[in-house]
Design a protein around this motif. Structure first.
Motif, short mmCIF file in Angstrom:
data_model
loop_
_atom_site.label_atom_id
_atom_site.label_comp_id
_atom_site.label_asym_id
_atom_site.label_seq_id
_atom_site.Cartn_x
_atom_site.Cartn_y
_atom_site.Cartn_z
N ILE A 109 15.97 5.52 6.53
CA ILE A 109 15.37 4.57 5.60
C ILE A 109 16.41 4.16 4.55
O ILE A 109 17.00 5.01 3.88
CB ILE A 109 14.15 5.18 4.88
N LEU A 110 16.66 2.87 4.45
CA LEU A 110 17.61 2.38 3.45
C LEU A 110 16.92 2.28 2.09
O LEU A 110 17.46 2.73 1.07
CB LEU A 110 18.15 1.01 3.86
N PHE A 111 15.71 1.70 2.08
CA PHE A 111 14.90 1.67 0.86
C PHE A 111 13.49 1.22 1.20
O PHE A 111 13.20 0.76 2.29
CB PHE A 111 15.52 0.76 -0.22
N GLU A 112 12.59 1.38 0.22
CA GLU A 112 11.21 0.93 0.34
C GLU A 112 10.95 -0.13 -0.73
O GLU A 112 11.56 -0.09 -1.80
CB GLU A 112 10.22 2.09 0.14
N ALA A 113 10.06 -1.08 -0.42
CA ALA A 113 9.74 -2.13 -1.38
C ALA A 113 8.24 -2.38 -1.41
O ALA A 113 7.54 -2.21 -0.41
CB ALA A 113 10.48 -3.42 -1.02
N ASN A 114 7.74 -2.80 -2.59
CA ASN A 114 6.31 -3.03 -2.77
C ASN A 114 5.83 -4.34 -2.16
O ASN A 114 4.67 -4.46 -1.76
CB ASN A 114 5.97 -3.04 -4.27
N ASN A 115 6.71 -5.33 -2.13
CA ASN A 115 6.35 -6.65 -1.62
C ASN A 115 7.63 -7.43 -1.33
O ASN A 115 8.74 -6.91 -1.52
CB ASN A 115 5.48 -7.41 -2.64
N GLY A 116 7.47 -8.68 -0.89
CA GLY A 116 8.63 -9.48 -0.54
C GLY A 116 9.58 -9.72 -1.70
O GLY A 116 10.80 -9.68 -1.55
N HIS A 142 0.85 -1.19 0.00
CA HIS A 142 0.00 0.00 0.00
C HIS A 142 0.89 1.24 0.00
O HIS A 142 1.53 1.56 1.02
CB HIS A 142 -0.92 0.00 1.22
N ILE A 143 0.95 1.94 -1.13
CA ILE A 143 1.89 3.04 -1.30
C ILE A 143 1.71 4.13 -0.26
O ILE A 143 2.68 4.62 0.32
CB ILE A 143 1.75 3.64 -2.72
N LEU A 144 0.47 4.52 0.02
CA LEU A 144 0.21 5.60 0.96
C LEU A 144 0.71 5.23 2.35
O LEU A 144 1.38 6.03 3.01
CB LEU A 144 -1.30 5.92 1.00
N LEU A 145 0.40 4.02 2.80
CA LEU A 145 0.84 3.58 4.11
C LEU A 145 2.36 3.44 4.16
O LEU A 145 3.00 3.87 5.12
CB LEU A 145 0.19 2.24 4.46
N ARG A 146 2.94 2.88 3.09
CA ARG A 146 4.39 2.70 3.05
C ARG A 146 5.12 4.03 3.10
O ARG A 146 6.07 4.22 3.87
CB ARG A 146 4.78 1.93 1.79
N ASN A 147 4.67 4.98 2.28
CA ASN A 147 5.32 6.30 2.26
C ASN A 147 5.17 7.02 3.59
O ASN A 147 6.10 7.68 4.08
CB ASN A 147 4.74 7.15 1.14
N GLY A 148 3.97 6.91 4.18
CA GLY A 148 3.74 7.56 5.47
C GLY A 148 4.63 6.98 6.55
O GLY A 148 5.20 7.71 7.37
N LEU A 149 4.77 5.65 6.55
CA LEU A 149 5.62 4.98 7.53
C LEU A 149 7.09 5.35 7.32
O LEU A 149 7.83 5.62 8.27
CB LEU A 149 5.43 3.48 7.42
N ALA A 150 7.51 5.38 6.07
CA ALA A 150 8.89 5.74 5.75
C ALA A 150 9.19 7.17 6.19
O ALA A 150 10.25 7.45 6.76
CB ALA A 150 9.16 5.58 4.26
N ASN A 151 8.25 8.08 5.95
CA ASN A 151 8.45 9.48 6.36
C ASN A 151 8.49 9.61 7.88
O ASN A 151 9.26 10.42 8.43
CB ASN A 151 7.33 10.35 5.79
#
Length: 220
Positions: free
Chosen positions: A33-40, A14-23
């Motif tokens: 944050i080292l990086f973000e990923a869409n799935n495993g 979930h892009i919105l949740l992922r970006n919010g958590l990363a921020n």
């Protein structure tokens, strides 16, 4: 003292949740944050052995490779990475399965941001974090992993059938399926469970699993 700029990867489809958590993590002192990923699958593709993160915050329900599979892969290939499961599920099945697959923490998605910071701190300081879903007695059991297994075994003596039952409890079987596997009635299995709750001083299936793992009755 926590390591400066401890690195974290966030895995969530979930892009919105992922970006919010990363921020949120970027705004925390001592974390980066080292990086973000869409799935495993995407996460594993982005991993660089020379630049491994200390913590991975990952969802459970994801396409292509879910949180259970990703955690198990990490456990087998990079056991030093601390896995924090972020889930909407508060059932014992999900908690037990993630713990067996190597997760060092389990929190729900509605966690307060201030509490989330304490979760990350606990992961780095203690090596684990378990939320209010798991009782204080179980947290204590996890924190005492350096105690002698033989000492614990001398305090609590289990018979062969109880040990068999504990092994099945650590699987994904329901209590009804365990009863069928052991050729016992559901009532008898309930009796085994309740007796072990009292004997081992735990209150849930999670507690039984922790005891079994800690005392090498099952290997994870």
């Amino acid at each position: 003292m926590l390591k400066t700029n401890a690195s974290v990867a966030v895995v969530n489809d979930h892009i919105l949740l992922r970006n919010g958590l990363a921020n949120l993590i970027r705004g925390l002192e001592t974390y980066a944050i080292l990086f973000e990923a869409n799935n495993g699958k995407d996460f594993i593709k982005q991993l660089q052995p020379r630049y491994l993160q200390e913590v991975v915050v990952q969802d459970i329900t994801m396409p292509e490779r879910d949180g259970y599979e990703t955690a198990l892969w990490l456990k087998r290939n990079y056991p030093g990475i601390k896995i924090l499961a972020l889930s909407q599920y508060d059932n014992e099945h999900s908690i037990i399965r993630m713990m067996r697959n190597g997760s060092k923490g389990y929190i729900l998605k509605d966690i307060d941001p201030l509490q989330f910071r304490r979760v990350l701190d606990s992961l780095l300081r203690k090596g684990f974090f378990y939320s209010e879903l798991i009782t204080g007695k179980l947290i204590h059991a996890v924190s005492q992993l350096d105690e002698s297994d033989e000492a614990l075994k001398s305090i609590v003596s289990l018979n062969a059938r109880e040990i068999d039952f504990l092994k099945f409890v650590c699987s994904e079987m329901t209590y009804k399926e365990i009863a069928e596997k052991m050729f016992l009635s559901a009532r008898t299995i309930d009796g085994y469970r309740d007796a072990l709750f009292e004997k081992l001083n735990v209150k849930s299936r999670v507690g039984l699993v922790l005891f079994a793992i800690k005392n090498n009755i099952v290997h994870v």
